[in-house]
Design an enzyme around this catalytic site. Sequence first.
Site, PDB file in Angstrom:
ATOM      1  N   ARG A  59       0.795  -1.229   0.000  1.00 23.60           N
ATOM      2  CA  ARG A  59       0.000   0.000   0.000  1.00 23.60           C
ATOM      3  C   ARG A  59       0.826   1.277   0.000  1.00 23.60           C
ATOM      4  O   ARG A  59       0.474   2.225  -0.695  1.00 23.60           O
ATOM      5  CB  ARG A  59      -1.013   0.016   1.129  1.00 23.60           C
ATOM      6  CG  ARG A  59      -0.473  -0.356   2.472  1.00 23.60           C
ATOM      7  CD  ARG A  59      -1.588  -0.476   3.479  1.00 23.60           C
ATOM      8  NE  ARG A  59      -2.432  -1.638   3.221  1.00 23.60           N
ATOM      9  CZ  ARG A  59      -3.731  -1.698   3.492  1.00 23.60           C
ATOM     10  NH1 ARG A  59      -4.331  -0.655   4.008  1.00 23.60           N
ATOM     11  NH2 ARG A  59      -4.408  -2.781   3.250  1.00 23.60           N
ATOM     12  N   THR A  60       1.905   1.316   0.724  1.00 20.90           N
ATOM     13  CA  THR A  60       2.719   2.535   0.705  1.00 20.90           C
ATOM     14  C   THR A  60       3.306   2.765  -0.693  1.00 20.90           C
ATOM     15  O   THR A  60       3.320   3.878  -1.208  1.00 20.90           O
ATOM     16  CB  THR A  60       3.842   2.461   1.753  1.00 20.90           C
ATOM     17  OG1 THR A  60       3.271   2.252   3.032  1.00 20.90           O
ATOM     18  CG2 THR A  60       4.661   3.734   1.787  1.00 20.90           C
ATOM     19  N   LYS A  87      21.972  -9.641  -5.433  1.00 24.91           N
ATOM     20  CA  LYS A  87      23.292 -10.084  -5.891  1.00 24.91           C
ATOM     21  C   LYS A  87      24.390  -9.507  -5.016  1.00 24.91           C
ATOM     22  O   LYS A  87      25.569  -9.626  -5.321  1.00 24.91           O
ATOM     23  CB  LYS A  87      23.510  -9.663  -7.346  1.00 24.91           C
ATOM     24  CG  LYS A  87      22.538 -10.321  -8.308  1.00 24.91           C
ATOM     25  CD  LYS A  87      22.739  -9.761  -9.714  1.00 24.91           C
ATOM     26  CE  LYS A  87      21.491  -9.960 -10.567  1.00 24.91           C
ATOM     27  NZ  LYS A  87      21.300  -8.869 -11.526  1.00 24.91           N
ATOM     28  N   ARG A 109      12.110   2.758   1.091  1.00 22.40           N
ATOM     29  CA  ARG A 109      11.611   1.936   2.197  1.00 22.40           C
ATOM     30  C   ARG A 109      12.721   0.918   2.464  1.00 22.40           C
ATOM     31  O   ARG A 109      13.200   0.254   1.531  1.00 22.40           O
ATOM     32  CB  ARG A 109      10.327   1.233   1.753  1.00 22.40           C
ATOM     33  CG  ARG A 109       9.961  -0.041   2.511  1.00 22.40           C
ATOM     34  CD  ARG A 109       9.535   0.194   3.925  1.00 22.40           C
ATOM     35  NE  ARG A 109       8.353   1.009   4.080  1.00 22.40           N
ATOM     36  CZ  ARG A 109       7.106   0.531   4.218  1.00 22.40           C
ATOM     37  NH1 ARG A 109       6.873  -0.754   4.199  1.00 22.40           N
ATOM     38  NH2 ARG A 109       6.101   1.353   4.382  1.00 22.40           N
ATOM     39  N   HIS A 137       8.244   6.735   9.844  1.00 21.17           N
ATOM     40  CA  HIS A 137       7.464   6.577   8.625  1.00 21.17           C
ATOM     41  C   HIS A 137       6.719   7.903   8.471  1.00 21.17           C
ATOM     42  O   HIS A 137       5.528   8.009   8.736  1.00 21.17           O
ATOM     43  CB  HIS A 137       6.491   5.400   8.797  1.00 21.17           C
ATOM     44  CG  HIS A 137       5.808   4.984   7.535  1.00 21.17           C
ATOM     45  ND1 HIS A 137       5.919   5.670   6.345  1.00 21.17           N
ATOM     46  CD2 HIS A 137       4.990   3.926   7.270  1.00 21.17           C
ATOM     47  CE1 HIS A 137       5.204   5.059   5.421  1.00 21.17           C
ATOM     48  NE2 HIS A 137       4.630   3.993   5.951  1.00 21.17           N
TER      49      HIS A 137
END
Lengths: 317, 429
Positions: A59-60, A87, A109, A137
């Site tokens: 959702r964010t 990697k 994020r 946040h």
Amino acid sequence: MTKWTRKHLLGLADLTREEISQILDSADQFVSVLDRPMRSVPTLRGWTVVNLFFEDSTRTRISFELAEKRLGADIVNFSVSTSSVKKGETLRDTARNIEAMRVDAVVIRHRSVGAPHFLSRHIQGSVINAGDGSHEHPTQGLLDLLTIRRHFGHIDGLRVAIVGDIRHSRVARSDVWGFTTMGAEVVLCGPPTLLPKHTDNFPAKVTTRLEEALEGADVVYALRIQRERQAAGLFPSIREYSAQYGISSERMERAKPTAVLLHPGPINRGWELTDEVTDGPRSLILQQVTHGVAIRMAVLYLTAGRDPAQLDLAPKP
Amino acid sequence: MESLILRGGHLLDPSQGIDEQVDVVIENGKVTDITPPGRKARGREVNVEGMFVAPGLVDIHVHLREPGYEYKETIETGANAAVAGGFTSIVAMPNTDPPPDTAAAVLGFAARARNAACRVYTVGTITQGRQGQELSEMADLVAAGVVGFSDDGAPVSNSRVLLNAMEYTRPLEKAILSHCEVPELSEGGQMHEGRVSSELGIAGMPPIAESLGISRDIALAGYSGARLHICHVSAAGSVDVIRSAKMAGNARITAETAPHYLALTDEAVRTFDSNAKMNPPLRTRQDQEALKKALQDGTIDVIATDHAPHSHEEKQVEFDAAPFGIIGLETSLGVCWTELVKTGVLTPMQLIGKMSTNPAQVCGLPAGTLKPGVAADVVVIDPDMRWVVAEPFRSRSQNSPFIGCELQGRAILTIVGGTVRYAAGTLVR
């Protein structure tokens, strides 16, 4: 109003009341845009944003993407499953590559506290924190503020009870700073093992007793409970958690008659919230989602250095 | 070998109780005479008036990374850093690959250390492979020259194994250097558990993880009669435990702290700088005060750096992904002079005790004294020199939290066995 000067949005802890108000004011304008049939305001045309998601977040990420699209920005999505991070590329190298691609802003994020701050020291563009570990946040905190301000008409003097896993919650941290800076009183509540060990630095009351937290609250904010905390031995069972700290209609009676309910999503129905209260008339949970897009539009717009006074909201094809 | 006379310096030698202006005469690599200033002597004269002269500094907690991690540090680069910081003897910790858990490994280390700029010793491991299970061949290790035993950052968590090690080593008269930590309590932690960690949402390492580990090790040392040296004490609670154990007098214990715990607090983590990350972690102002008191009253005997080099690539990452540890050999004296001597916490004489004489005794090294007849390992300290810590360091790694800090006090001349190994800015080999 003083001019917006920040290039990055890393957290709410260091924002002033004026700065937060400025974001909320801009977001109010974008809410009105989102309410009309033609929802685009391509004021960031030619502006390139990378959505850098090192942690799962539906959702964010979607909310940011939508905000970017509504503003007409060019978007690149970079998520951990498709990236070179698996990697073994370091965040510093990722940053250098982004830099080499001449990107204007990065939405990040990351599971590590401070990763956005680290990135902001290594690239020229704006960095917007979309959640760093258990730290902050900020856009969630801002959309919560916007939802409450639009509902009550003000934030000053409100009593906000945040209930749940405060210790591991970036939402709680951003909300503590955001709400107190805007003049609200915050109470944090949860079982002792899910509260921060030391709370002296938080401008909030702390209690383990839910009744005490809910007493006289204008806003009840339930946090998502995660099963991994139970697996780590921090509380005995979800059943006991719900019995002790789950928010039900009966418990909402402790709060003011006008009190509203917030939740950052996604909800574990029946765990931290009953169905009845989730879908009930006091719930502003879906409005939070709508306001999330407007807040992210405002944050992108301001950190891009655009002047809110010049904001042209006229519908454009 | 030429002779050298250090003229007019203020000698600080705790081993002889000398704290006054004298001349120090060095011949054939040894200290031959300590005389009132101005007496005639033959040889090269160095005027060190206004300076302090002391037995070369001794660091008993250094990570030299060789063998196995030469990209971080080697015996050679570590020793070069050491002499630039005024150290003439250093003791390597065993977290190398392979670790010094056999006599052959120790002899190999000693061979590689032979041409280093200072004296380089190593501890041996307590258990094979630092696995905490089977004892290393400890008598064999002593015969090969180890100066103590430690499993370092992998503390022996099985109390029976540690008790066996302590009982077994008692006749060998070597100390167990213990990194005291209850790993279950600090697991996942990235910094001190306190106000700052709570505020930042970073997983904390509670101070009791350290003090509880210390309590256990002291109990085992008392029961076995072994000599226990407690490494890098960082917390006020740990100081309390050590102080009361020393007062009770039923265990043979010494303890060390590190310069960074005296100069920095967990507030340094706010910038998410991974050079503020080490284990044990930076703690609070109250812990700092307790450590300073413990240095004053003798609860803490030794200052050691816990010099822990890591490459730029390893440290320039997200805070929780960065390895623990910082370098310290080149900044230790300046930090201690600034934080302890300038502030009146310790006298210059006491500082030399903590940084030279006492650590030499803990590991039984021929150092920490300038008695006529001993090898001439000497440091000359300019107590007034102000300097700003800057890269490049002589260490192969640059992970210092002190870059950009102004310090007062610095080694300007380091002599090892009568040979000048470092002089004001350049490395003399």
